[in-house]
Write an enzyme that holds these catalytic residues in place. Structure first.
Site, PDB file in Angstrom:
ATOM      1  N   LYS A  79      13.078  55.381 133.416  1.00 24.80           N
ATOM      2  CA  LYS A  79      12.784  56.191 132.418  1.00 24.80           C
ATOM      3  C   LYS A  79      12.656  55.539 131.250  1.00 24.80           C
ATOM      4  CE  LYS A  79      13.940  60.825 130.607  1.00 24.80           C
ATOM      5  NZ  LYS A  79      15.033  61.999 130.538  1.00 24.80           N
ATOM      6  N   SER A 157      13.193  66.651 130.846  1.00 25.29           N
ATOM      7  CA  SER A 157      12.635  65.370 130.154  1.00 25.29           C
ATOM      8  C   SER A 157      11.984  64.296 131.096  1.00 25.29           C
ATOM      9  CB  SER A 157      13.287  64.841 128.928  1.00 25.29           C
ATOM     10  OG  SER A 157      14.334  64.114 129.218  1.00 25.29           O
ATOM     11  N   SER A 181      17.551  67.670 132.843  1.00 21.67           N
ATOM     12  CA  SER A 181      16.325  66.438 132.788  1.00 21.67           C
ATOM     13  C   SER A 181      15.981  65.909 133.962  1.00 21.67           C
ATOM     14  CB  SER A 181      16.621  65.597 131.576  1.00 21.67           C
ATOM     15  OG  SER A 181      16.129  66.315 130.368  1.00 21.67           O
TER      16      SER A 181
END
Length: 449
Positions: A79, A157, A181
């Site tokens: 990420k 996210s 997330s």
């Protein structure tokens, strides 16, 4: 449904010489580069040369029986929130583009690299991780695996993390989870996502959203894949899971908040999964968890997330607020209205919430609930602020319950092939991570479809 390889099957293939790390990396790079795929929106940076060099190194080490782990050479995605030495950590934002490159890997990244995993690139995400929907106006929004021709949100996210795995652009992904997330994108893409007890994995080297609620976890194709990643991230020796038998499992469905306003397809899939578990001998009880009612008042002004994100962003947003996603900046700026006294009051309130909830759920092996109250909305519908806000709340709500009690939780796919993706979440008190993995491994195949 096309079966994709697991970390265990890839490790076996590497050990037996049926494949090489270079072949695995080349296949992932080809998937990323496919003009018909989601690679351009999924990855913010692809480290092609370094990934191929690392793959070749792992193949040479394996040839002389010196591979650092059984999983050495398997490509994974990272990420965009995490520091990788020599790269800029943008956190999905234009505001950090001119930042200096990281001088060291984040501990989570360093541990994965030390195990021999190949870092193939940085995945797209909600700017500064502040949404459960998965949209990003700066770099585009990767589409959920479901109905690509329509275009549904990937969940946030860790949006690109989930899409990278489901599309074969990586074989597992490193994400973060502050209010869902890891689990929401997993649920919205039909894969597995895990949120550990916060203390298991160091938060250093990751752009923070909430110091109190942030945790670092994996997204992957199976429970065991997530367990492998979690063991590496927690710096523990990998011990294969012993799946718990379904018969005799004590599972509690919290009727407080978690079952409210469910989309019909979510409710149907969840009840179908519960029936399968009950038919196999699971003891399922629907219980009130009144402690969950305390979470709303604690979050009236945005709670920990608003206060702590504002503390981190206040100077940056003063200089570059005009380049923030407005939907993110407005949420961060709510933290400016929280006084020091109000923030300090939240700390003992949360400690009390954790203690009382843990006492409530202690008789059960796990809580079980839908991961998200809705299926992934259509991307175009998110242009309406009111529609976005409602969907965001319903995406985050159930997962946030677990973060607020510093629990651990895993999301498993339970939809039928061809249906909108739905996740089932198993959750437990902090420190029960291994038990949650064993329970999830026991029920994984039984609840699908």
């Amino acid at each position: 449904m096309t079966l994709q390889p697991t970390l265990a099957s890839l490790a076996d293939d590497l050990a037996a010489g049926r494949t090489t790390s270079r072949k695995l990396v080349e296949a992932c790079l080809a998937a990323i580069a496919d003009p018909k795929g989601e690679g351009e929106r999924t990855f913010l940076h692809v480290d092609k040369d370094a990934a191929l060099a690392a793959a070749d190194a792992m193949d040479k080490l394996r040839a002389v029986n010196a591979a650092p782990s059984a999983f050495a050479g398997i490509p994974i995605s990272i990420k965009d929130l995490f520091d990788i030495k020599g790269q800029v950590s943008r956190a999905g934002s234009r505001a950090l583009e001119d930042s200096a490159p990281a001088t060291a890997d984040a501990p989570a990244v360093a541990r994965l690299r030390a195990a021999g995993f190949v870092l193939i690139g940085r995945t797209n995400m909600v700017e500064f991780a502040y949404s459960g929907i998965g949209t990003n106006p700066h770099f585009g929004t990767p589409k959920s695996a479901w109905q690509r021709d329509v275009g549904h949100v990937p969940g946030g996210s860790s949006s690109g993390a989930a899409v990278s795995v489901v599309d074969g652009m990586a074989h597992a992904a490193l994400g973060t989870d502050t209010g869902g997330s890891c689990r929401i994108p997993a649920a919205f893409n039909g894969i597995v996502g895990f949120k550990p007890t916060q203390a298991r994995v160091p938060l250093d080297g990751a752009v923070p959203l909430s110091f109190t609620l942030d945790s670092i976890g994996p997204l992957a194709r199976t429970v065991e894949c997530c367990a492998v990643m979690d063991a590496v991230l927690a710096n523990e020796a990998w011990v294969p899971l012993a799946p718990r038998p379904i018969k005799g499992m004590r599972l509690a469905v919290p009727t407080t908040i978690a079952m409210d306003d469910l989309e019909p397809i979510v409710a149907d899939a969840f009840e179908r999964a519960l029936k399968k578990l009950a038919d196999k001998g699971a003891l399922i009880e629907r219980i009130a968890v009144p402690e969950f009612l305390d979470i709303g008042p604690m979050s009236v002004k945005g709670g920990f997330t608003a206060a702590e994100s504002y503390a981190w962003h206040r100077y940056l947003i003063a200089r570059k607020g005009d380049v923030y996603d407005p939907r993110v900046s407005v949420r961060i700026l709510r933290g400016e209205t929280i006084s020091a006294a109000e923030y300090i009051d939240l700390l003992p309130a949360r400690r009390s919430l954790i203690a009382r909830t843990e006492a409530r759920i202690a008789p059960y092996d796990a809580l079980v609930m839908p991961t998200a109250a809705i299926t992934p909305p259509v991307i175009d519908d998110m242009k309406d602020d009111k529609v976005f806000a409602k969907a965001n709340i319903l995406s985050l709500r159930n997962c946030t319950l677990v973060n607020m009690i510093d629990g651990c939780a895993i999301s498993l796919p339970i939809h039928r092939d061809g249906e909108a993706p739905v996740g089932l979440m198993l959750a437990g008190a902090g420190g029960s991570d291994r038990r949650i993995f064993e329970l999830a491994a026991g029920i994984e195949t039984a609840i699908r479809g």
